[in-house]
Design an enzyme around this catalytic site. Structure first.
Site, PDB file in Angstrom:
ATOM      1  N   ASN A   1       0.819  -1.212   0.000  1.00 52.34           N
ATOM      2  CA  ASN A   1       0.000   0.000   0.000  1.00 52.34           C
ATOM      3  C   ASN A   1       0.846   1.253   0.000  1.00 52.34           C
ATOM      4  O   ASN A   1       1.956   1.287   0.526  1.00 52.34           O
ATOM      5  CB  ASN A   1      -0.961   0.002   1.202  1.00 52.34           C
ATOM      6  CG  ASN A   1      -0.397   0.749   2.392  1.00 52.34           C
ATOM      7  OD1 ASN A   1      -0.500   1.979   2.477  1.00 52.34           O
ATOM      8  ND2 ASN A   1       0.235   0.025   3.307  1.00 52.34           N
ATOM      9  N   ALA A   2       0.306   2.271  -0.646  1.00 47.85           N
ATOM     10  CA  ALA A   2       0.892   3.609  -0.574  1.00 47.85           C
ATOM     11  C   ALA A   2      -0.273   4.583  -0.403  1.00 47.85           C
ATOM     12  O   ALA A   2      -0.511   5.463  -1.233  1.00 47.85           O
ATOM     13  CB  ALA A   2       1.696   3.929  -1.824  1.00 47.85           C
TER      14      ALA A   2
ATOM     15  N   LEU B   1      -0.810   8.153   4.165  1.00 49.41           N
ATOM     16  CA  LEU B   1      -1.209   8.800   5.435  1.00 49.41           C
ATOM     17  C   LEU B   1      -2.403   9.747   5.284  1.00 49.41           C
ATOM     18  O   LEU B   1      -2.449  10.811   5.909  1.00 49.41           O
ATOM     19  CB  LEU B   1       0.004   9.519   6.060  1.00 49.41           C
ATOM     20  CG  LEU B   1       1.141   8.593   6.527  1.00 49.41           C
ATOM     21  CD1 LEU B   1       2.387   9.405   6.900  1.00 49.41           C
ATOM     22  CD2 LEU B   1       0.717   7.720   7.692  1.00 49.41           C
TER      23      LEU B   1
ATOM     24  N   CYS C   1       6.499   5.562   8.496  1.00 42.29           N
ATOM     25  CA  CYS C   1       5.804   5.254   7.248  1.00 42.29           C
ATOM     26  C   CYS C   1       6.790   5.338   6.081  1.00 42.29           C
ATOM     27  O   CYS C   1       7.429   6.365   5.884  1.00 42.29           O
ATOM     28  CB  CYS C   1       4.638   6.213   7.014  1.00 42.29           C
ATOM     29  SG  CYS C   1       3.788   5.838   5.463  1.00 42.29           S
TER      30      CYS C   1
ATOM     31  N   ASN D   1       6.335  -1.126  11.404  1.00 39.56           N
ATOM     32  CA  ASN D   1       5.534  -0.597  10.299  1.00 39.56           C
ATOM     33  C   ASN D   1       5.776  -1.494   9.070  1.00 39.56           C
ATOM     34  O   ASN D   1       6.462  -2.513   9.160  1.00 39.56           O
ATOM     35  CB  ASN D   1       5.935   0.861  10.022  1.00 39.56           C
ATOM     36  CG  ASN D   1       4.773   1.674   9.497  1.00 39.56           C
ATOM     37  OD1 ASN D   1       4.053   1.225   8.593  1.00 39.56           O
ATOM     38  ND2 ASN D   1       4.558   2.858  10.035  1.00 39.56           N
TER      39      ASN D   1
ATOM     40  N   GLY E   1      -3.273  -6.217  11.648  1.00 44.87           N
ATOM     41  CA  GLY E   1      -3.654  -5.250  10.627  1.00 44.87           C
ATOM     42  C   GLY E   1      -4.205  -5.914   9.386  1.00 44.87           C
ATOM     43  O   GLY E   1      -5.420  -6.127   9.240  1.00 44.87           O
TER      44      GLY E   1
HETATM   45  C1  FMN Z   1      -3.584   0.334   4.259  1.00 42.94           C
HETATM   46  C2  FMN Z   1      -2.642   0.518   5.397  1.00 42.94           C
HETATM   47  C3  FMN Z   1      -2.584   1.766   6.043  1.00 42.94           C
HETATM   48  C4  FMN Z   1      -1.702   1.942   7.110  1.00 42.94           C
HETATM   49  N1  FMN Z   1      -1.678   3.161   7.753  1.00 42.94           N
HETATM   50  C5  FMN Z   1      -0.882   3.324   8.844  1.00 42.94           C
HETATM   51  C6  FMN Z   1      -0.911   4.543   9.583  1.00 42.94           C
HETATM   52  O1  FMN Z   1      -1.660   5.472   9.295  1.00 42.94           O
HETATM   53  N2  FMN Z   1      -0.074   4.651  10.651  1.00 42.94           N
HETATM   54  C7  FMN Z   1       0.759   3.637  11.052  1.00 42.94           C
HETATM   55  O2  FMN Z   1       1.491   3.778  12.049  1.00 42.94           O
HETATM   56  N3  FMN Z   1       0.791   2.451  10.374  1.00 42.94           N
HETATM   57  C8  FMN Z   1      -0.010   2.287   9.299  1.00 42.94           C
HETATM   58  N4  FMN Z   1      -0.001   1.085   8.627  1.00 42.94           N
HETATM   59  C9  FMN Z   1       0.895   0.001   9.093  1.00 42.94           C
HETATM   60  C10 FMN Z   1       0.172  -0.992  10.008  1.00 42.94           C
HETATM   61  O3  FMN Z   1      -0.274  -0.368  11.204  1.00 42.94           O
HETATM   62  C11 FMN Z   1       1.098  -2.162  10.391  1.00 42.94           C
HETATM   63  O4  FMN Z   1       2.212  -1.666  11.100  1.00 42.94           O
HETATM   64  C12 FMN Z   1       1.590  -2.936   9.153  1.00 42.94           C
HETATM   65  O5  FMN Z   1       0.574  -3.050   8.196  1.00 42.94           O
HETATM   66  C13 FMN Z   1       2.093  -4.316   9.514  1.00 42.94           C
HETATM   67  O6  FMN Z   1       1.089  -5.084  10.144  1.00 42.94           O
HETATM   68  P1  FMN Z   1       0.121  -6.115   9.338  1.00 42.94           P
HETATM   69  O7  FMN Z   1       1.018  -6.990   8.522  1.00 42.94           O
HETATM   70  O8  FMN Z   1      -0.614  -6.831  10.427  1.00 42.94           O
HETATM   71  O9  FMN Z   1      -0.774  -5.284   8.485  1.00 42.94           O
HETATM   72  C14 FMN Z   1      -0.866   0.869   7.549  1.00 42.94           C
HETATM   73  C15 FMN Z   1      -0.938  -0.362   6.902  1.00 42.94           C
HETATM   74  C16 FMN Z   1      -1.817  -0.563   5.855  1.00 42.94           C
HETATM   75  C17 FMN Z   1      -1.875  -1.922   5.193  1.00 42.94           C
END
Ligand code: FMN
Length: 303
Positions: A67-68, A71, A127, A190, A263
């Site tokens: 994803n990109a 924020l 991020c 992250n 997540g």
């Molecule tokens: C679509 C998306 C948006 C995210 N937005 C944020 C964010 O706003 N702030 C943040 O600290 N991490 C953000 N993350 C990172 C997640 O909180 C997490 O650290 C990362 O996805 C790894 O965990 P997962 O594999 O369980 O998803 C985002 C991840 C995804 C997939």
């Protein structure tokens, strides 16, 4: 069996919704608590609203998501209302998350979010998808980590957790810097930087070219980060990255985690994923004769 105390805050289980997965709306955060989450993290909020990157911002496969989003968020002033609304309906612990472009701005936003009923303040300095706007993420720099924590600590009484990046080669050393600067906890990790190219179109799939990899492919990377950080610091860890099953969650705790962020698994298994992971953890613990999570925290370091 799964009761967890984190910075003296009681969680009925260690699973917390990771930041950014379901946005900032109180309704969706309440929904995951109703469906088994022990706590929730709001999507990171900034001083001003942000629209984020142009589409396409996300692709997914069986092994990972990329994803990109950039924020995108409605800004701290709007976010405060959602945080208050969440707490009107729930006693579950709430982790507020913020990001900013300078240490001073971190302090400004931290001061504002501290007026909301959050239990913990998470600082997103990691991020990987906004470097064209913000430059190198703060999460690679010991000096930036130290400065941000000191500035935020000066304006808030909330315990703070600093969210680190798996892109940093020395994540354990950076966690130690954070601990020395006064961080109360570490959130690891992250997303890790990545990209995808559409061979027929001969161009990157994401409009932003690069994105952050999350989901199952991130799990072994995140697990090692948590393992290394646990060996380096005495503050507790919120382990996040690829956790999809009860077995993954228990492995994170054996690596040293106290809480476990979930997540992308919401995408893979639905918002019922928290309850599913709880049942899987309980089943494994019963089979293995494990009475509590305290009994197994960090146990993998003994071998
Ligand atoms: C679509 C998306 C948006 C995210 N937005 C944020 C964010 O706003 N702030 C943040 O600290 N991490 C953000 N993350 C990172 C997640 O909180 C997490 O650290 C990362 O996805 C790894 O965990 P997962 O594999 O369980 O998803 C985002 C991840 C995804 C997939």
């Amino acid at each position: 069996m799964l009761h967890t105390s984190f910075l003296s805050i009681p969680f009925h289980n260690p699973l917390v919704l990771a930041s950014g997965i379901l946005g900032v709306s109180a309704a969706s955060m309440n929904h995951v608590v109703d469906n088994g989450a022990g706590g929730v993290t709001v999507k990171s909020l900034s001083k001003e609203p942000r629209t984020g990157h142009a589409n396409p911002t996300m692709i997914a496969s069986d092994t990972h998501m990329l994803n990109a989003v950039g924020l995108s968020n409605p800004g701290i002033d709007h976010g405060l209302g959602e945080l208050r609304m969440f707490k009107q309906r729930s006693t579950a612990p709430l982790i507020g998350s913020i990001f900013a472009s300078t240490p001073e701005e971190f302090a400004d936003v931290a001061k504002k979010i501290s007026t909301a009923p959050i239990d913990i303040l998470e600082l997103d300095i990691s991020c990987p998808n906004v470097s064209t706007e913000f430059g190198e993420p703060f999460a690679y720099s010991p000096h930036a980590i130290l400065t941000i924590i000191k500035k935020v600590k000066a304006v808030t009484d909330k315990p703070i957790s600093i969210k680190l990046s798996p892109n940093a080669w020395n994540i354990a050393a950076l966690a130690r810097v954070a601990e020395q600067a006064g961080a109360d906890a570490i959130t690891a990790v992250n997303t890790v930087s990545g990209m995808q190219i559409n061979v027929q179109a001969r161009m990157p799939v994401l409009h932003n070219k690069y994105g952050g990899v999350s989901g199952p492919a991130l799990f072994p990377i995140a697990l090692k980060c948590v393992y290394d950080i646990y060996a380096a610091v005495n503050i507790p860890i919120i382990a996040t990255g690829g956790v999809t099953t009860g077995e993954d969650a228990l492995a994170m705790i054996m690596a040293g985690a106290t809480l476990v962020g979930v997540g992308s698994a919401v995408y893979y298994r639905g918002t019922g994923v928290f309850q599913k992971i709880v049942v899987e953890m309980q089943q494994i613990m019963q089979d293995e004769g494990i009475a509590s999570l305290d009994e197994i925290r960090g146990v993998a370091h003994a071998s």
